[in-house]
Scaffold this motif. Structure first.
Motif, PDB file in Angstrom:
ATOM      1  N   ALA A 518      -3.469   9.780   8.460  1.00  0.00           N
ATOM      2  CA  ALA A 518      -2.545   8.871   7.764  1.00  0.00           C
ATOM      3  C   ALA A 518      -2.819   7.429   8.164  1.00  0.00           C
ATOM      4  O   ALA A 518      -2.861   6.523   7.317  1.00  0.00           O
ATOM      5  N   LEU A 519      -3.034   7.207   9.456  1.00  0.00           N
ATOM      6  CA  LEU A 519      -3.289   5.857   9.945  1.00  0.00           C
ATOM      7  C   LEU A 519      -4.603   5.316   9.392  1.00  0.00           C
ATOM      8  O   LEU A 519      -4.713   4.124   9.064  1.00  0.00           O
ATOM      9  N   GLN A 520      -5.583   6.177   9.257  1.00  0.00           N
ATOM     10  CA  GLN A 520      -6.871   5.748   8.715  1.00  0.00           C
ATOM     11  C   GLN A 520      -6.708   5.219   7.294  1.00  0.00           C
ATOM     12  O   GLN A 520      -7.285   4.178   6.934  1.00  0.00           O
ATOM     13  N   LEU A 521      -5.915   5.915   6.472  1.00  0.00           N
ATOM     14  CA  LEU A 521      -5.679   5.456   5.103  1.00  0.00           C
ATOM     15  C   LEU A 521      -4.908   4.136   5.093  1.00  0.00           C
ATOM     16  O   LEU A 521      -5.231   3.216   4.336  1.00  0.00           O
ATOM     17  N   LEU A 522      -3.902   4.017   5.950  1.00  0.00           N
ATOM     18  CA  LEU A 522      -3.112   2.781   6.011  1.00  0.00           C
ATOM     19  C   LEU A 522      -3.981   1.593   6.389  1.00  0.00           C
ATOM     20  O   LEU A 522      -3.905   0.523   5.767  1.00  0.00           O
ATOM     21  N   LEU A 523      -4.805   1.754   7.400  1.00  0.00           N
ATOM     22  CA  LEU A 523      -5.670   0.654   7.841  1.00  0.00           C
ATOM     23  C   LEU A 523      -6.710   0.310   6.783  1.00  0.00           C
ATOM     24  O   LEU A 523      -7.069  -0.860   6.602  1.00  0.00           O
ATOM     25  N   GLN A 524      -7.184   1.317   6.077  1.00  0.00           N
ATOM     26  CA  GLN A 524      -8.146   1.073   4.998  1.00  0.00           C
ATOM     27  C   GLN A 524      -7.525   0.236   3.896  1.00  0.00           C
ATOM     28  O   GLN A 524      -8.126  -0.746   3.429  1.00  0.00           O
ATOM     29  N   ASN A 525      -6.316   0.597   3.488  1.00  0.00           N
ATOM     30  CA  ASN A 525      -5.643  -0.171   2.438  1.00  0.00           C
ATOM     31  C   ASN A 525      -5.249  -1.557   2.935  1.00  0.00           C
ATOM     32  O   ASN A 525      -5.294  -2.531   2.172  1.00  0.00           O
ATOM     33  N   GLN A 526      -4.871  -1.652   4.194  1.00  0.00           N
ATOM     34  CA  GLN A 526      -4.528  -2.958   4.750  1.00  0.00           C
ATOM     35  C   GLN A 526      -5.737  -3.887   4.718  1.00  0.00           C
ATOM     36  O   GLN A 526      -5.614  -5.082   4.436  1.00  0.00           O
ATOM     37  N   THR A 527      -6.901  -3.353   4.985  1.00  0.00           N
ATOM     38  CA  THR A 527      -8.130  -4.154   4.949  1.00  0.00           C
ATOM     39  C   THR A 527      -8.503  -4.532   3.516  1.00  0.00           C
ATOM     40  O   THR A 527      -8.862  -5.679   3.230  1.00  0.00           O
ATOM     41  N   LEU A 528      -8.410  -3.564   2.617  1.00  0.00           N
ATOM     42  CA  LEU A 528      -8.810  -3.795   1.223  1.00  0.00           C
ATOM     43  C   LEU A 528      -7.919  -4.801   0.519  1.00  0.00           C
ATOM     44  O   LEU A 528      -8.395  -5.626  -0.270  1.00  0.00           O
ATOM     45  N   PRO A 541       1.220 -10.908  10.710  1.00  0.00           N
ATOM     46  CA  PRO A 541       0.237 -10.461  11.711  1.00  0.00           C
ATOM     47  C   PRO A 541       0.721  -9.256  12.521  1.00  0.00           C
ATOM     48  O   PRO A 541      -0.083  -8.438  12.961  1.00  0.00           O
ATOM     49  N   GLU A 542       2.057  -9.119  12.719  1.00  0.00           N
ATOM     50  CA  GLU A 542       2.591  -8.040  13.544  1.00  0.00           C
ATOM     51  C   GLU A 542       2.345  -6.653  12.945  1.00  0.00           C
ATOM     52  O   GLU A 542       2.356  -5.646  13.653  1.00  0.00           O
ATOM     53  N   LEU A 543       2.133  -6.583  11.610  1.00  0.00           N
ATOM     54  CA  LEU A 543       1.957  -5.280  10.977  1.00  0.00           C
ATOM     55  C   LEU A 543       0.763  -4.516  11.562  1.00  0.00           C
ATOM     56  O   LEU A 543       0.805  -3.292  11.695  1.00  0.00           O
TER      57      LEU A 543
END
Length: 813
Positions: A518-528, A541-543
């Motif tokens: 789940a975290l991998q998907l969240l970080l991927q979308n956050q980057t994209l 920035p805190e997210l």
């Protein structure tokens, strides 16, 4: 020097309208009825000048225009363009009541005088002795003695000076298909061109907002009811009781003709409208309870309201009831009238709430049924509704309310869930300088105890939800984004989001069985999609730190459950989350703060109880205020080139550090503002251009200044001024000032009330404080230190008096 007027290209508005029509034809042509297609054909057949004139009028306020006010260079022959628009029935004479009202609202005094002179010629006004200096209100009062709007319309049309926009219903329907709401113009396109609104890159092609013509027509009806109801709410405050009752009954009659909603969003509008009508009915119930039998006017109003009731919903007194009232004593008659009106309005309120299946209408129904439970039918309805709300609730708020209400009212428990939660709450002590900023003070408090602290509230959960479902929300085929101006899918608040994309949503929720996935998907979308504009959450920035901790440390399955609730019913699960998230030793804690005067709302209570039920550690903390005797203060004074922090600059700064009533440090310097100091400023302060020519710039002093201030309390006389200038100067240097402020003007008014003036000079004179070089930074700062000491003495005296009162009260008991 005034800015030059912005000259729009000749076809500026025409291009926007053409852009809208192109998109409308591409995505919603099948939703246009014959009358709307005919409108567009009439428009396409116009000459270019006529199109330009009509679009100019559409993008101005109002329906009625003076020909003299719509002269444009790009329309060289106005008369020909107007004739063409008349022939196409796009403009015409004033004929309707709303058109007359629009003219009277926007007409200036000259135009009203023209109308009065025309009315005099026609002999339709009473004799009047208005002076040339009469106010607009006086002119309107005279004109409105002509009661018939048709007669007023004829008078306005006789002058030949005005034209009125037509085909507005057809045009509004076209706007509605595109925007999904009522729009009076195409300002959204203008704001886009100016870069004043965010332009997301979600989609390049869009589908129709509605699936069928019938669905669109029904939605349009309810969209038109919205402004009508808003006007009712405005008028409600100024009208008497009979008018209010009559309006409620008119709406009750009209609602019988409303179409059945055919989509979730329209169903929501309908439910909200019925709930608001129920609220108005309950306001009327409250008003009846304040009536006084001794006031003949109130008795008259009450009788007019009751006896003037229209048939339906058993709202009219029977003949026997009416006769018995007239024969009884005045007090009894008044009581009977109140009882009858309460019965009428209660029936209206219940009816309106019954048409709104959701919460909070269900809560209001429960309360009305309970109040009338002596009636067996209402008691039965109460039992059935409470059972339904607990067994099949529409949202958490409904469930927790129903469970709590049933327990308290029927003997299972004496206190409410809210009372129980408040009784179990802990407490934290915060320095009273954080009054109004309890969250910030609490964050510092917990940080000192070794916690990682994040301001969470709703934003953390909205960010989690949005980043997880970004594709489904904004990019997928079924995403409810219908034009480039929408930043939030419309089906989130109206329902349908989960149902339309259930498979994709459930697949992502299943990832929480393995938090790492789940975290991998969240970080991927956050980057994209980092910093992509949207209307659901703000990028902070805190997210990047808070979200991984939340996913890693949350109880098993809890996040998937909460996110599914948000997907199913976003409207009722988007808010109410605790203020802070704390992390320490891999333990996750959520804290809701309750300072004195704060109210814990129903949705906050529901969210806390639900999170506890899911296994989260959730605490409610009461905030107790106190004064730290060891506070550090920095008293600040600045001299400047002028009064505006954004444009003017600092020319001198002085900082004096105070602790426990003693000065423990000083800092002062002239500052080269790198701009001209006006002569009147030099005359006031004595600081000249030559004096600061060799002084350091603020950027050269910034590091020393921010270090000197540190974590202390920023004190100044009129603190907003000095704080604003220092913060602006530091921002230009890439530094941030976020210290709590103490204003000696405010505090002196509080502890030394009744003085004629609270200027620094007058206060120094009143309290015999030396001030030998007024309007120089160090002298003013040194005098402000003395004011701070006076304030502290007064605070200590107030605290001693309070302690003595408490002690005396204890001894007396």
């Amino acid at each position: 020097m005034p800015k030059p007027a912005l000259l729009l290209p000749p076809d500026y508005y025409l291009n926007h309208f053409s852009e809208l029509l192109t998109q409308l034809q591409n995505q919603s042509a099948e939703l246009l009825l014959p009358q709307h297609q005919a409108l567009l054909q009439r428009f396409y057949a116009l000459s270019l000048p006529a199109k330009r004139l009509w679009l100019r009028m559409l993008n101005r306020k109002g329906l009625v225009f003076a020909l003299a006010d719509i002269l444009y260079d790009e329309v060289p022959d106005q008369a020909a363009a107007v004739a063409e628009l008349r022939a196409a029935n796009l403009v015409g004479h004033i004929e309707q009541q709303d058109e007359v009202a629009d003219f009277l609202l926007r007409a200036d005094k000259q135009q009203l005088w023209q109308l009065i002179r025309q009315a005099d010629k026609n002999g339709v006004l009473p004799e009047q002795k208005l002076k040339k200096a009469a106010t607009k209100a006086e002119l309107l009062a005279l004109i409105q003695t002509v009661r018939e709007f048709v007669a007023l319309a004829e008078l306005i049309n006789l002058s030949g000076l005005y034209i009125c926009l037509k085909a507005q219903d057809e045009l509004q329907y076209c706007y509605f298909l595109f925007f999904g709401r009522f729009e009076s113009n195409l300002s959204a396109f203008t704001l886009r061109d100016l870069g004043l609104v965010a332009k997301p890159a979600f989609k390049s092609t869009f589908k129709a907002r509605f699936a069928s013509v019938d669905e669109a027509k029904a939605a349009f009806v309810y969209a038109r009811l919205k402004p009508a109801f808003e006007q009712l709410q405005l008028d409600w405050k100024t009208q008497n009781l009979p008018w209010q009752l009559q309006q409620l009954k008119l709406w009750w009659q009209r609602q019988q003709q409303w179409p059945q909603p055919l989509d979730e969003r329209t169903e929501l509008w309908r439910e909200q409208l019925y709930t608001q009508l129920g609220r108005l009915a309950e306001k009327l119930l409250t008003a009846v309870s304040t009536l006084n039998a001794a006031d003949e006017h109130n008795v008259f109003l009450l009788r007019a309201a009751v006896l003037g009731a229209e048939p339906g919903l058993n709202l009219k007194l029977s003949e026997s009831e009416s006769e018995s009232e007239s024969e009884s004593e005045p007090e009894l008659a008044f009581s009977g009238l109140c009882q009858q009106l309460r019965r009428q309005v209660t029936e209206l309120a219940i009816y309106f709430y019954q048409q709104s299946a959701g919460y909070p209408a269900s809560e209001r129904l429960v309360r009305l049924y309970y109040a009338g439970r002596s009636d067996p039918a209402k008691q039965q309805a109460l039992d059935q509704l409470l059972a339904q709300m607990q067994q099949n609730p529409c949202c958490d708020d409904e469930f927790w309310f129903a469970r709590d209400f049933a327990s308290r009212k029927f003997g299972r428990k004496k206190t409410s869930d809210l009372t129980d939660l408040l009784n179990s709450a802990g407490s934290i002590q915060l320095d009273e300088l954080y009054l109004g900023q309890a969250e910030r003070g609490a964050m510092l408090y917990y940080q000192q105890q070794g916690y990682q602290v994040f301001f969470a509230e709703n934003q953390l959960w909205l960010a989690l939800f949005t980043l997880l479902f970004w594709q489904e929300l904004f990019l997928a085929e079924h995403s409810a984004i219908y034009n480039e101006f929408e930043l939030k899918p419309v089906n989130l608040t109206s329902g349908g989001f989960y149902q339309q994309q259930q498979q994709a949503i459930d697949h992502k929720l299943a990832l929480f069985a393995s938090p790492k996935q789940a975290l991998q998907l969240l970080l991927q979308n956050q980057t994209l999609y980092f910093q992509s504009p949207n209307a659901l959450f703000n990028w902070t920035p805190e997210l990047a730190t808070a979200l991984p901790l939340l996913v890693k440390l949350a109880p098993a399955d809890a996040l998937a459950t909460m996110l599914k609730q948000m997907a199913l019913d976003f409207r009722n699960h988007r808010s109410g989350y605790p203020d802070l998230m704390l992390v320490k030793n891999d333990q996750l804690i959520f804290v809701e703060l309750k300072a004195q005067g704060d109210v814990l709302r129903r949705n906050q209570l529901s969210r806390l109880l639900s999170m506890q039920q899911l296994g989260f550690m959730v605490r409610l903390e009461k905030v107790l205020w106190w004064q730290d005797p060891n506070r550090l203060y920095v008293v600040v004074d600045v001299e400047t080139t002028g009064g505006h922090g954004e444009n003017d600059r600092i020319t001198e700064i002085a900082l004096i550090k105070v602790q426990c009533g003693q000065i423990i440090g000083e800092y002062q310097s002239l500052v080269n503002p790198k701009r001209h100091i006006p002569s009147f400023i030099t005359g006031l302060t004595g600081i000249s251009n030559s004096l600061v020519a060799g002084a350091p710039t603020f950027s050269e002093l910034a590091t020393d200044i921010i270090e000197f201030i540190g974590d202390s309390i920023f004190v100044a006389h009129n603190a907003a001024f000095d704080y604003g200038f220092v913060r602006a100067e530091l921002q230009r240097c890439g530094l941030t000032l976020q210290n709590p402020k103490l204003c000696t003007v405010v505090q002196m008014r509080r502890y030394y009330p009744g003085l004629q003036s609270y200027s620094l000079g007058n206060l120094c004179q009143h309290f015999a404080i030396p001030l030998h070089n007024h309007h120089r930074a160090y002298a003013d700062a040194r005098a402000t230190v003395e004011l701070l000491l006076l304030i502290q003495q007064a605070q200590q005296g107030a605290a001693t008096d309070l302690a003595k009162l408490v002690s005396d009260a204890v001894l007396a008991s």
